[in-house]
Design an enzyme around this catalytic site. Structure first.
Site, PDB file in Angstrom:
ATOM      1  N   ASN A  59       1.499   3.687   1.883  1.00 26.74           N
ATOM      2  CA  ASN A  59       2.269   4.144   3.043  1.00 26.74           C
ATOM      3  C   ASN A  59       3.258   3.100   3.551  1.00 26.74           C
ATOM      4  OD1 ASN A  59       0.664   2.274   4.353  1.00 26.74           O
ATOM      5  ND2 ASN A  59      -0.242   3.715   5.795  1.00 26.74           N
ATOM      6  N   LYS A  60       3.447   2.012   2.811  1.00 25.99           N
ATOM      7  CA  LYS A  60       4.342   0.963   3.281  1.00 25.99           C
ATOM      8  C   LYS A  60       5.802   1.264   2.884  1.00 25.99           C
ATOM      9  CE  LYS A  60       1.237  -1.463   5.352  1.00 25.99           C
ATOM     10  NZ  LYS A  60       0.058  -0.605   5.182  1.00 25.99           N
ATOM     11  N   ILE A  61       6.719   0.435   3.372  1.00 21.51           N
ATOM     12  CA  ILE A  61       8.151   0.682   3.185  1.00 21.51           C
ATOM     13  C   ILE A  61       8.500   0.741   1.703  1.00 21.51           C
ATOM     14  CG2 ILE A  61      10.452  -0.307   3.540  1.00 21.51           C
ATOM     15  CD1 ILE A  61       9.414  -1.292   6.282  1.00 21.51           C
ATOM     16  N   TYR A  90       0.844  -1.195   0.000  1.00 22.68           N
ATOM     17  CA  TYR A  90       0.000   0.000   0.000  1.00 22.68           C
ATOM     18  C   TYR A  90       0.882   1.248   0.000  1.00 22.68           C
ATOM     19  CZ  TYR A  90      -3.576   3.349   1.490  1.00 22.68           C
ATOM     20  OH  TYR A  90      -4.415   4.430   1.563  1.00 22.68           O
TER      21      TYR A  90
END
Length: 333
Positions: A156-158, A154
């Site tokens: 906002n993930k790393i 997604y």
């Protein structure tokens, strides 16, 4: 991504999905990767591939994103919640008391990038003949040890594909079943005879190309995020009202606990600093509401926790601004 467009590969077909699956699996030391449309889809596929269904129970943390519980519910099984320990991960010492003859699997979640006590969880799973589905959505870069590990891509993930997810496993039969369920359970000859309920959870080649480019520089991304963690630690130390949380194995979000949290959030928003609250306990969610709510660590964390801006391109000046505003709020600037 231009390669996918120039070559005409924009759906789930073509080489890019397989290249991403191979690169992501190799980075994490896993034998097989099966990409899909989201982290929630990955969890659902993992549970279905392990045979979880109606009448079964799955051990799930009380303190987590609701997608974990939803994935269990999607299969027809029942999530059984276990409170968190001081690191906010599932309290391993409380798992066995929740195991019943209906328990089929344990779903540990590496909260905010902190790895769960996986050796102890695997020992419990072995003792009770249970399967383990790791929710690694917040822990890209942490090597999995369970039957299947599920990651989110997604925004906002790393690393991100905008949307997307991937399952990792060392079992070739599970990998084949994950891929089968992901692609609508088509038969080998691709006839339109579907022998089981399945999903259209495929990842597009364009998403895979975006994610692949980030896997190729994942070491640098994780190193940059470790530096962000270090700078926040330094900038927030010695503020009595702020609890700096334990170190993370990988930095997804920089989380703190803060006195007068809600007032702090309003103040920071007015200064142009966006924050997010901690997860709500699962037994407080309308779909899983428990009237006789026990005293939970999860409730304490949820009441005073928040996380600060955390993204790979965050600059030292950005962080100095954030920590300076927090110190100003508490009168320690």
């Amino acid at each position: 991504m231009t390669g996918t467009i120039n070559d005409g590969w924009i759906s789930s077909q073509g080489p890019f999905v397989q290249r991403f699956e191979r690169a992501f699996a190799d980075y994490h030391g896993s034998a097989h990767g099966v990409a899909c449309g989201s982290g929630t889809a990955a969890l659902t596929l993992a549970l279905r591939a392990l045979g979880v269904g109606p009448g079964d129970e799955v051990i799930v943390p009380e303190f987590t994103m609701i997608a974990c519980a939803w994935a269990v519910t999607y299969t027809g099984a029942t999530p059984v919640f276990v409170d968190c320990a001081d690191d906010m991960n599932i309290d391993v010492t409380r798992i066995e008391e929740k195991i019943t003859p209906r328990t089929k699997a344990i779903m540990p979640v590496h909260i905010y990038g902190r790895r769960c006590s996986m050796a102890a969880i695997m020992d419990i799973a072995f003792e009770y003949n249970l399967r383990v589905v790791e929710d690694s959505a917040e822990a890209i870069g942490v090597r999995p040890v369970g039957d299947i590990a599920c990651f989110s891509l997604y925004a906002n993930k790393i690393i991100t594909a905008g949307e997307g997810g991937i399952c990792l496993t060392d079992d070739p039969r599970l990998a084949a079943q994950l891929a089968h369920l992901r692609g609508m359970a088509f038969t080998a000859d691709h006839s339109f005879l579907h022998k089981k309920l399945a999903y259209n959870f495929r990842m597009t080649a364009m998403q895979a190309a975006v994610a692949l480019a980030q896997v190729e520089r994942l070491d640098d991304i994780l190193a940059a995020r470790r530096e962000i963690e270090r700078r926040y630690d330094l900038g927030l130390k010695d503020i009595p009202e702020v609890t700096v949380m334990p170190p993370r194995d990988v930095l997804w979000m920089y989380d703190i606990r803060a006195e007068h949290r809600d007032e702090l959030r309003v103040f920071l928003e007015g200064e142009g600093v966006e924050t997010r609250l901690f997860f709500k306990p699962m037994s407080r969610q309308p779909g899983y509401y428990t009237p006789e709510w026990p005293s939970l660590n999860a409730s304490r964390f949820s009441a005073d926790g928040l996380y600060l801006p955390t993204y790979t391109a965050l600059t030292p000046a950005d962080q100095d601004y954030v920590t300076g505003k927090i110190r100003s709020f508490y009168g320690t600037a």
